[in-house]
Design an enzyme around this catalytic site. Structure first.
Site, PDB file in Angstrom:
ATOM      1  N   LYS A 151     -15.163  10.680 -72.259  1.00 31.00           N
ATOM      2  CA  LYS A 151     -15.465  11.187 -70.921  1.00 31.00           C
ATOM      3  C   LYS A 151     -16.974  11.311 -70.787  1.00 31.00           C
ATOM      4  O   LYS A 151     -17.640  11.825 -71.704  1.00 31.00           O
ATOM      5  CB  LYS A 151     -14.810  12.561 -70.730  1.00 31.00           C
ATOM      6  CG  LYS A 151     -13.285  12.515 -70.778  1.00 31.00           C
ATOM      7  CD  LYS A 151     -12.709  11.897 -69.515  1.00 31.00           C
ATOM      8  CE  LYS A 151     -11.218  12.167 -69.392  1.00 31.00           C
ATOM      9  NZ  LYS A 151     -10.649  11.558 -68.165  1.00 31.00           N
ATOM     10  N   LYS A 250      -0.973   5.030 -63.167  1.00 31.78           N
ATOM     11  CA  LYS A 250      -0.201   6.179 -63.660  1.00 31.78           C
ATOM     12  C   LYS A 250       0.942   6.367 -62.683  1.00 31.78           C
ATOM     13  O   LYS A 250       0.687   6.568 -61.494  1.00 31.78           O
ATOM     14  CB  LYS A 250      -1.050   7.459 -63.647  1.00 31.78           C
ATOM     15  CG  LYS A 250      -2.278   7.437 -64.536  1.00 31.78           C
ATOM     16  CD  LYS A 250      -3.057   8.742 -64.401  1.00 31.78           C
ATOM     17  CE  LYS A 250      -4.344   8.659 -65.215  1.00 31.78           C
ATOM     18  NZ  LYS A 250      -5.195   9.852 -65.033  1.00 31.78           N
TER      19      LYS A 250
HETATM   20  O1  OSB Z   1      -8.816  10.583 -65.788  1.00 29.46           O
HETATM   21  O2  OSB Z   1      -7.541   9.464 -67.056  1.00 29.46           O
HETATM   22  C1  OSB Z   1      -7.917  10.539 -66.620  1.00 29.46           C
HETATM   23  C2  OSB Z   1      -6.257  13.410 -68.505  1.00 29.46           C
HETATM   24  C3  OSB Z   1      -5.899  14.199 -67.453  1.00 29.46           C
HETATM   25  C4  OSB Z   1      -6.192  13.812 -66.167  1.00 29.46           C
HETATM   26  C5  OSB Z   1      -6.886  12.636 -65.940  1.00 29.46           C
HETATM   27  C6  OSB Z   1      -7.253  11.823 -66.988  1.00 29.46           C
HETATM   28  C7  OSB Z   1      -6.957  12.234 -68.307  1.00 29.46           C
HETATM   29  C8  OSB Z   1      -7.340  11.498 -69.507  1.00 29.46           C
HETATM   30  C9  OSB Z   1      -6.558  11.721 -70.786  1.00 29.46           C
HETATM   31  O3  OSB Z   1      -8.274  10.745 -69.514  1.00 29.46           O
HETATM   32  C10 OSB Z   1      -5.269  10.999 -70.803  1.00 29.46           C
HETATM   33  C11 OSB Z   1      -4.330  11.361 -71.928  1.00 29.46           C
HETATM   34  O4  OSB Z   1      -4.714  11.306 -73.094  1.00 29.46           O
HETATM   35  O5  OSB Z   1      -3.169  11.693 -71.644  1.00 29.46           O
HETATM   36 MG    MG Z   2      -9.319   8.550 -65.460  1.00 29.81          MG
END
Ligand code: OSB
Ligand code: MG
Length: 357
Positions: A151, A250
């Site tokens: 991130k 997703k």
């Molecule tokens: O932006 O992809 C994203 C987790 C929660 C909400 C948004 C995101 C994420 C992650 C982690 O990047 C995803 C995971 O390991 O489940």
């Molecule tokens: Mg993302």
């Protein structure tokens, strides 16, 4: 359920995860399960666990009660009469996919049109601390993961990426900004071009596709959209505008497996690679993601890690296991994983049953 280790983005730190597990039972006794993946607060999208519960209880379930759909396409159409609330819709819709696959005696993967075998896994680092991030990556590589996402934000980007790249020169690495930048930051984003990132995910506004198109012309790293794509229509427009070269799908964000499959099909036809994102979810949603990611257009490893990435003990049996960087696609009918009711009971805060007729 508490996470093993808190997961941070520039927007929120998740240390405990609430979720909604939906189990549907057909008149013939066949069952299916799904998961509502909204968070406790609306930091990623506008939905929350409470708004999902409200939508399910007060609108979506009564709607299905009034007009029981004959097939999955009809469910999607019925739900489209209520705006958005995609994660609430996906919780039921995905449960119905599982039920229907079980009825047909097909694995969910095969029912969706997937290829069988196994899928490559990927994992996300949830800390801006460089020492902790390097430590996590080392642990993940030891466990067999071969693709890592980090991130980034304006407070933690070029130096962070540079140091990770220095320590892991050959790692398949991507960076997710969760909308932390604006077009004014183009020089910083351009500076990231040097580090061989597979892509940069959602650098600009969470509902933008116009500025992303301008940015993509100025940087060589492919842009991947996450938050901005909540429907097939969004995907069509983003591709038309050149706002991205990759899309993260997703099911929760787009309203279920039906819409997710349609976005996949469209992207495949237009040579836009897709991968399956994650929501720090429990095993039910994770299992749906495994089936979805077996479709042929999912050519990039997704954020689908093993159950043990976040949980001491997951709520499904067997748990999702990563072996040599891959997850096996179950062959038995439906999801291929069952709810572990003992574990589920230990962590359940509230439960409600809705009878049709
Ligand atoms: O932006 O992809 C994203 C987790 C929660 C909400 C948004 C995101 C994420 C992650 C982690 O990047 C995803 C995971 O390991 O489940
Ligand atoms: Mg993302």
């Amino acid at each position: 359920m508490p996470l093993k280790v808190p997961f941070s983005t520039h927007l929120e730190t998740v240390s405990e995860r609430e979720g909604i597990i939906v189990e549907v039972t057909g008149k013939d006794g066949s069952k299916g399960c799904g998961e509502g993946v909204a968070f406790s607060s609306p930091w990623y999208t506008e939905e929350t666990v409470s708004t999902s519960w409200h939508m399910l209880k007060d609108f979506l379930i009564p709607l299905l009660k009034k007009r029981t759909p004959e097939h999955l396409g009809e469910t999607e159409k019925l739900f489209s009469f209520f705006r958005r609330n995609h994660m609430a819709k996906a919780a039921i819709e995905s449960a119905l996919w599982d039920l229907e696959a079980r009825r047909k005696g097909l694995s969910l993967s095969a029912f969706l049109g997937g290829c069988g075998g196994s899928i490559p896994s990927g994992v996300v680092v949830g800390t801006p601390n460089i020492k902790a991030a390097v430590g996590q990556i080392e642990t993940f590589l030891d466990k067999g993961y071969t693709r890592v996402k980090i991130k980034i934000s304006p407070e933690n980007d070029v130096a962070f990426v540079a140091e990770i790249r220095r320590q892991f020169p050959n790692l398949d690495l991507m960076a997710d900004a969760n909308s932390a930048y604006t077009l004014e930051d183009v020089d910083k984003l351009k500076a990231l071009d040097e580090y061989g990132l597979m892509m940069i995910e959602q650098p600009l506004g969470n509902d933008d596709i116009v500025d992303h198109a301008s940015l993509q012309k100025k940087i060589s790293t492919p842009i991947c959209l996450d938050e901005s794509i909540v429907s097939l229509d969004d995907a069509v427009k983003a591709i038309k505008l050149g706002s991205c070269r990759v899309i993260n799908i997703k099911p929760g964000r787009v309203g279920g497996l039906g819409p997710a499959k349609k976005i996949h099909d469209y992207c495949r036809k237009h040579h836009i690679p897709v991968w399956c994102g994650g929501m720090i979810e429990f095993g039910v949603s994770r299992a749906h993601n495994v089936a979805l990611a077996s479709l042929p257009g999912f050519t990039i490893p997704g954020d689908i890690s093993g159950s043990d990435r976040y949980w001491e003990k997951d709520i499904i049996t067997p748990e999702i296991v990563v072996e040599k960087g891959r997850i096996k696609i179950p062959e038995r009918p439906g999801l291929g994983f069952d709810l572990d009711f003992r574990r589920l009971k230990e962590v359940t805060l509230a439960q409600e049953e809705f009878m049709f007729e």
